[in-house]
Design an enzyme around this catalytic site. Sequence first.
Site, PDB file in Angstrom:
ATOM      1  N   HIS A   2       0.459   5.680 -72.586  1.00  0.00           N
ATOM      2  CA  HIS A   2       1.950   5.536 -72.338  1.00  0.00           C
ATOM      3  C   HIS A   2       2.541   5.001 -70.912  1.00  0.00           C
ATOM      4  O   HIS A   2       3.322   4.182 -70.852  1.00  0.00           O
ATOM      5  CB  HIS A   2       2.623   6.813 -72.546  1.00  0.00           C
ATOM      6  CG  HIS A   2       2.980   7.090 -73.985  1.00  0.00           C
ATOM      7  ND1 HIS A   2       2.085   7.637 -74.995  1.00  0.00           N
ATOM      8  CD2 HIS A   2       4.128   6.995 -74.703  1.00  0.00           C
ATOM      9  CE1 HIS A   2       2.576   7.888 -76.005  1.00  0.00           C
ATOM     10  NE2 HIS A   2       3.747   7.600 -76.151  1.00  0.00           N
ATOM     11  N   LYS A  23       3.620  17.693 -81.220  1.00  0.00           N
ATOM     12  CA  LYS A  23       4.096  18.957 -81.397  1.00  0.00           C
ATOM     13  C   LYS A  23       4.711  19.372 -80.134  1.00  0.00           C
ATOM     14  O   LYS A  23       4.366  19.034 -78.960  1.00  0.00           O
ATOM     15  CB  LYS A  23       2.998  20.013 -81.552  1.00  0.00           C
ATOM     16  CG  LYS A  23       1.765  19.911 -80.598  1.00  0.00           C
ATOM     17  CD  LYS A  23       0.842  21.171 -80.425  1.00  0.00           C
ATOM     18  CE  LYS A  23      -0.063  21.026 -79.393  1.00  0.00           C
ATOM     19  NZ  LYS A  23       0.597  22.017 -78.141  1.00  0.00           N
TER      20      LYS A  23
END
Lengths: 280, 185
Positions: free
Chosen positions: B37, B102
């Site tokens: 990222h 999650k």
Amino acid sequence: MRIIKSQKITEAVARLCIRANCRLSQDVKDCIQACHAGETWPIAKDTLGKIIENYELAARANVPVCQDTGVACVFLEIGEDVHISGRIADAVDEGVRRGYGEGYLRKSVVSEPLFERINTKDNTPAFLYTEYVPGDQVTVTVAPKGFGSENESKLKMLLPSDGIDGVIKFVVESVAGSGPNPCPPVLVGVGLGGTFDKAALLAKKALLRPAGQPNADPRYAQLETELLEKINALGIGPQGYGGRATALAVAIEYTATHIAGLPCAINLNCHVARHASEVI
Amino acid sequence: MTHHIQLPLTKEAAKSLKSGDAVYLTGTVYTARDAAHKRFVQLLQEGGEMPIEMDGAVIYYVGPTPPKPGQIIGSAGPTTSSRMDVYAPELIRCGLRGMIGKGKRTSEVVEAMKESGAIYFGAIGGAGALLAECIKSSEVVAFEDLGTEAVRKLEVERFPAVVLIDASGRDLYHDGREDYLTNGK
């Protein structure tokens, strides 16, 4: 004096790294199955069903239950009548290197935490704790620890006047605050007393106790039960989707402390709570 | 409600999903964790070419275990999404339409999702062996030097997930708990 070659330690550690990561121990499976049986909320029951399906599949295929195969926390209980020939820390690291390599486990350790964060590529070093115990045996325990749950762990230097209520408040609020992040249903390890560092180690050791086995001291066992009830009334549920089973069990370990202190550490473990031992 | 969703994720499909819905995802997803990222966002800021097609893309936050001989991929469950929160809004504004992970998200991520119509899916944390069964192919397409954190193009079939946060910002972590406490106890 019994002499044990350090190679025996290496072999045990390598085997245990693989076993712990691919096969959940019976105590943890029993806790998860009990939660599944007692859960009535549909999404929670379904989630626990998938969690069971997953660990059964992992054991059959001999693959890791979870992709975060963790850092290797290794505990050696060394009999006072044993001499280990060779360097113990090196033998343990070699075991981790072999286990994580031969077991196709993920290498998740960086050599330095802040600047470069370069992966050591063999999951060493292990985080090793040694303790001397009576006898002429060595008990080797490997507890791979993932960081989804480790990152939600907390420590607070409570004061004696905070008492039982202060402990309950800190533990329940910590679990509530972590919500879905540590992969509930979690195991809650609580370390009470000692010093700042000792409390943290006790919390980690509490996670090594067979899940669901109460503390031998009935007062602490009662507190474990009370904490579990309060945590499972939070409604967070499996994976945080809502439901009863936020925690599988609470385990407290305690020790002596200073007249002015009540250190309280909380180490959370996800439902993939891994620990495996061998006696040499 | 249960949906079978074809990926890449279309705007219409994203719009039809509601927090709490069960989904089975089929099609292409890309893997990326913190390190990838960081590089994606650096590339965007420097005007470089993104190594993946962003429009309608779904990113799975996962760092799999190494595959055993004969395996397509090792165990491959979700990692905690919050570590990607500082980077996610910029990717969402570039077309990212789905994230699988999650754990909680920041309000910045949720705002970007609402503006662009993106979805946050939840996979079961710790179910790495089960989820790997739904992955039918895996190919490293960027940042190979990152090892487990490299960007992989995965083809998934009937990958089970739930809608955690939908494009209106509704959050199962909040609503599911409230619902249980009100109706389930």
